[in-house]
Design a protein around this motif. Structure first.
Motif, PDB file in Angstrom:
ATOM      1  N   VAL A  21     -27.214 -74.285-129.863  1.00  0.00           N
ATOM      2  CA  VAL A  21     -27.521 -75.281-129.087  1.00  0.00           C
ATOM      3  C   VAL A  21     -28.686 -74.919-128.308  1.00  0.00           C
ATOM      4  O   VAL A  21     -29.745 -75.685-128.208  1.00  0.00           O
ATOM      5  N   SER A  22     -28.425 -73.988-127.601  1.00  0.00           N
ATOM      6  CA  SER A  22     -29.558 -73.522-126.744  1.00  0.00           C
ATOM      7  C   SER A  22     -30.762 -73.059-127.501  1.00  0.00           C
ATOM      8  O   SER A  22     -31.985 -73.628-126.993  1.00  0.00           O
ATOM      9  N   LYS A  27     -17.425 -69.914-130.157  1.00  0.00           N
ATOM     10  CA  LYS A  27     -18.041 -70.812-129.261  1.00  0.00           C
ATOM     11  C   LYS A  27     -19.258 -70.153-128.670  1.00  0.00           C
ATOM     12  O   LYS A  27     -20.023 -70.917-128.519  1.00  0.00           O
ATOM     13  N   SER A  28     -19.308 -69.119-128.681  1.00  0.00           N
ATOM     14  CA  SER A  28     -20.521 -68.391-128.030  1.00  0.00           C
ATOM     15  C   SER A  28     -21.613 -68.618-128.800  1.00  0.00           C
ATOM     16  O   SER A  28     -22.833 -69.103-128.471  1.00  0.00           O
ATOM     17  N   GLU A  67     -16.652 -76.401-133.111  1.00  0.00           N
ATOM     18  CA  GLU A  67     -17.293 -76.492-131.809  1.00  0.00           C
ATOM     19  C   GLU A  67     -18.508 -77.574-131.773  1.00  0.00           C
ATOM     20  O   GLU A  67     -18.768 -78.454-131.000  1.00  0.00           O
ATOM     21  N   LEU A  68     -19.366 -77.232-132.713  1.00  0.00           N
ATOM     22  CA  LEU A  68     -20.700 -78.020-132.913  1.00  0.00           C
ATOM     23  C   LEU A  68     -20.201 -79.525-132.960  1.00  0.00           C
ATOM     24  O   LEU A  68     -20.873 -80.328-132.666  1.00  0.00           O
ATOM     25  N   ALA A  69     -19.216 -79.585-133.952  1.00  0.00           N
ATOM     26  CA  ALA A  69     -18.865 -80.974-134.409  1.00  0.00           C
ATOM     27  C   ALA A  69     -18.427 -81.823-133.066  1.00  0.00           C
ATOM     28  O   ALA A  69     -18.735 -82.797-132.999  1.00  0.00           O
ATOM     29  N   LYS A 114     -13.009 -67.287-139.954  1.00  0.00           N
ATOM     30  CA  LYS A 114     -12.418 -67.751-138.832  1.00  0.00           C
ATOM     31  C   LYS A 114     -13.235 -68.329-137.888  1.00  0.00           C
ATOM     32  O   LYS A 114     -13.232 -69.300-137.203  1.00  0.00           O
ATOM     33  N   VAL A 115     -14.258 -67.244-137.449  1.00  0.00           N
ATOM     34  CA  VAL A 115     -15.145 -67.404-136.551  1.00  0.00           C
ATOM     35  C   VAL A 115     -16.339 -68.666-136.816  1.00  0.00           C
ATOM     36  O   VAL A 115     -16.533 -69.439-136.090  1.00  0.00           O
ATOM     37  N   LEU A 116     -16.579 -68.714-138.128  1.00  0.00           N
ATOM     38  CA  LEU A 116     -17.450 -69.759-138.681  1.00  0.00           C
ATOM     39  C   LEU A 116     -16.673 -71.186-138.613  1.00  0.00           C
ATOM     40  O   LEU A 116     -17.475 -72.094-138.212  1.00  0.00           O
ATOM     41  N   LYS A 117     -15.423 -71.132-138.936  1.00  0.00           N
ATOM     42  CA  LYS A 117     -14.720 -72.496-138.642  1.00  0.00           C
ATOM     43  C   LYS A 117     -14.550 -72.885-137.212  1.00  0.00           C
ATOM     44  O   LYS A 117     -14.853 -74.130-136.869  1.00  0.00           O
TER      45      LYS A 117
END
Length: 480
Positions: free
Chosen positions: A185-186, A178-179, A13-15, A5-8
């Motif tokens: 990204v950072s 999300k974190s 979020e990245l997409a 679930k976290v990976l999805k």
């Protein structure tokens, strides 16, 4: 805990961010700005290093080319001490543009550093020069805010949060996913900067030792934790408020307070609580104290009258002309000793005030991690005031030893009779060592921080602890 679930959520979020053209434009612009800042800093580093090496060679040549001279004239001919730029100073300019890079060394006087843009600027303020460190400290948090201000409250307002909850996705899953996406990204954003920093350091001819590599790794780590702080703060505000517009306003206000307003207010308050003397006042205080003790150039000075009597008694003679050594040289030695002791007394008072100011600011590291990362970054790149003061102290030790060596030459090689018309052989000038600044090691650079990194790390931990707390989950579930 990272599960499917976290990976999805992480991938989703990245997409979504990848599809945002405005974020891509901002991202590319900041990357270009970082590259420009790093390259210009590297060019300035090369220019400063080349100029310094050239000037130092000229100074040494002038010193060695002196003819037969009286040692006291040589002492006033003087010499220069140069502060080489740190191997990583092009990454973080720190206070380099605001303090001097060379000191003129002469007898009886401790000069201030030369070629400073603003000799009296407060050392606790963060300056506005374009540097990679400033961009990471000031601009990148705004992009994190732009990416995440609506990450939770936006989901609530659009109704997608309710759908996620109905599918068994917990709020904790949402926060972690999300974190991780914002952290990745950072990481992608700051990793090229530090990679390029190492490449430029090698190409700049810097001595990239194992210690310098460790400094870069520590810099990378502390800036990554700094990104985590802004990620946690952004998600917390986005979770607490219902409207994305309110979250954006609050986050930008917090950014302004933490990075612009608070550092300046603390610096001004610290300066008012622990004031230090301006350079002219400092030099005047030293000069006045010297006059109270004794004047080595005044033959009727009370202090040196007593000194003469003690010297005659020590050698068992009745007149300075009967001394086996030149009394004038002894007077110069004693006068230099007095001047150095008085200067060091006042200098230590100054250092006590500077330290008190920095200690005051450091008490707010727990409230504002920006302050800690700013100071820690400058320390790692040897671009803070503490390293500059270390240069001043090393230069003063060298000045005192060089002057006293000349005074001893005056004492032992020049006869008192017809003192001023005599000369010392020019071969003596070849025996003086050039000033070489010995940059402190990593341990010295970090010992001022001790455990001061713990509060900032604790703030990051507390932010994510609040996000995953049962109270926050109940608040979210109640609004779904």
């Amino acid at each position: 805990m990272v599960d499917q679930k976290v990976l999805k959520i992480f991938h989703h979020e990245l997409a979504s961010k990848r599809k945002s053209p405005s974020l891509w434009i901002i991202f590319i612009m900041i990357q270009l700005l970082l590259g420009i800042a790093l390259y210009t800093g590297w060019q300035q580093y090369q220019h400063n290093l080349t100029t310094q090496l050239t000037t130092q060679a000229v100074v040494e040549e002038q010193w060695l080319a002196q003819p037969d001279r009286h040692p006291h004239r040589v002492a006033h001919f003087g010499h220069f001490a140069f502060r080489p730029p740190g191997a990583l100073s092009f990454f973080d300019l720190g206070v380099n543009a605001w303090v001097g890079h060379s000191i003129f060394l002469e007898a009886h006087k401790q000069n201030s550093a030369n070629f400073a843009s603003d000799q009296d600027a407060s050392s606790l303020l963060r300056f506005s020069e374009l540097s990679s460190a400033n961009i990471l400290l000031l601009i990148w948090p705004l992009l994190i805010i732009a990416m995440g201000f609506a990450s939770i409250c936006g989901e609530q307002k659009s109704g997608t949060l309710r759908q996620l909850m109905s599918m068994g996705v917990s709020f904790r899953h949402l926060v972690i996913g999300k974190s991780l996406s914002y952290l990745l990204v950072s990481l992608i954003f700051i990793l090229p900067v530090f990679t390029l920093t190492l490449i430029l350091a090698v190409n700049a001819g810097a001595a990239v030792s194992t210690e310098e590599l460790l400094r870069v790794v520590l810099l990378f780590g502390v800036y990554l934790v700094y990104c985590l702080f802004w990620i946690g703060l952004t998600l917390l505000v986005s979770s607490w408020l219902k409207e994305p517009k309110q979250a954006l306003i609050l986050l930008t206000s917090i950014w302004f307070i933490l990075t612009i307003l608070m550092p300046r207010m603390l610096a001004e308050f610290a300066h008012s609580q622990y004031p230090y003397q301006k350079r002219n006042d400092f030099e005047l205080a030293v000069k006045l104290d010297n006059r109270k003790v004794g004047n080595s150039h005044n033959p009727d000075d009370p202090y040196f009258n007593k000194f003469r009597a003690e010297t005659l008694e020590k050698y068992g003679v009745d007149s300075v002309d009967d001394l086996p050594i030149n009394y004038n040289g002894l007077v110069m030695q004693e006068g230099e000793k007095i001047t150095a002791e008085i200067y060091n007394k006042h200098y230590q008072k100054q250092m006590k005030q500077f330290t008190a100011q920095q200690d005051f600011v450091s008490t707010f590291y727990w409230l504002n991690p920006y302050l800690f990362v700013r100071d820690f970054s400058m320390a790692l790149t040897r671009a803070d005031t503490r390293h500059f003061f270390n240069f001043e102290e090393q230069a003063e030790v060298h000045r005192y030893e060089r002057t006293q060596k000349l005074n001893k030459l005056h004492t032992n090689e020049i006869h008192r009779h017809n003192d001023r018309d005599q000369r010392a052989d020019k071969s003596y000038w070849q025996t003086f060592e050039a000033f070489v600044y010995r940059a402190p090691n990593l341990s010295w650079s970090l010992n001022a921080f001790s455990f001061k990194w713990l509060p900032s790390l604790a703030v990051v931990f507390i932010l994510f602890l609040l996000l995953s707390s049962k109270g926050m989950q109940r608040r979210i579930y109640a609004t779904v």
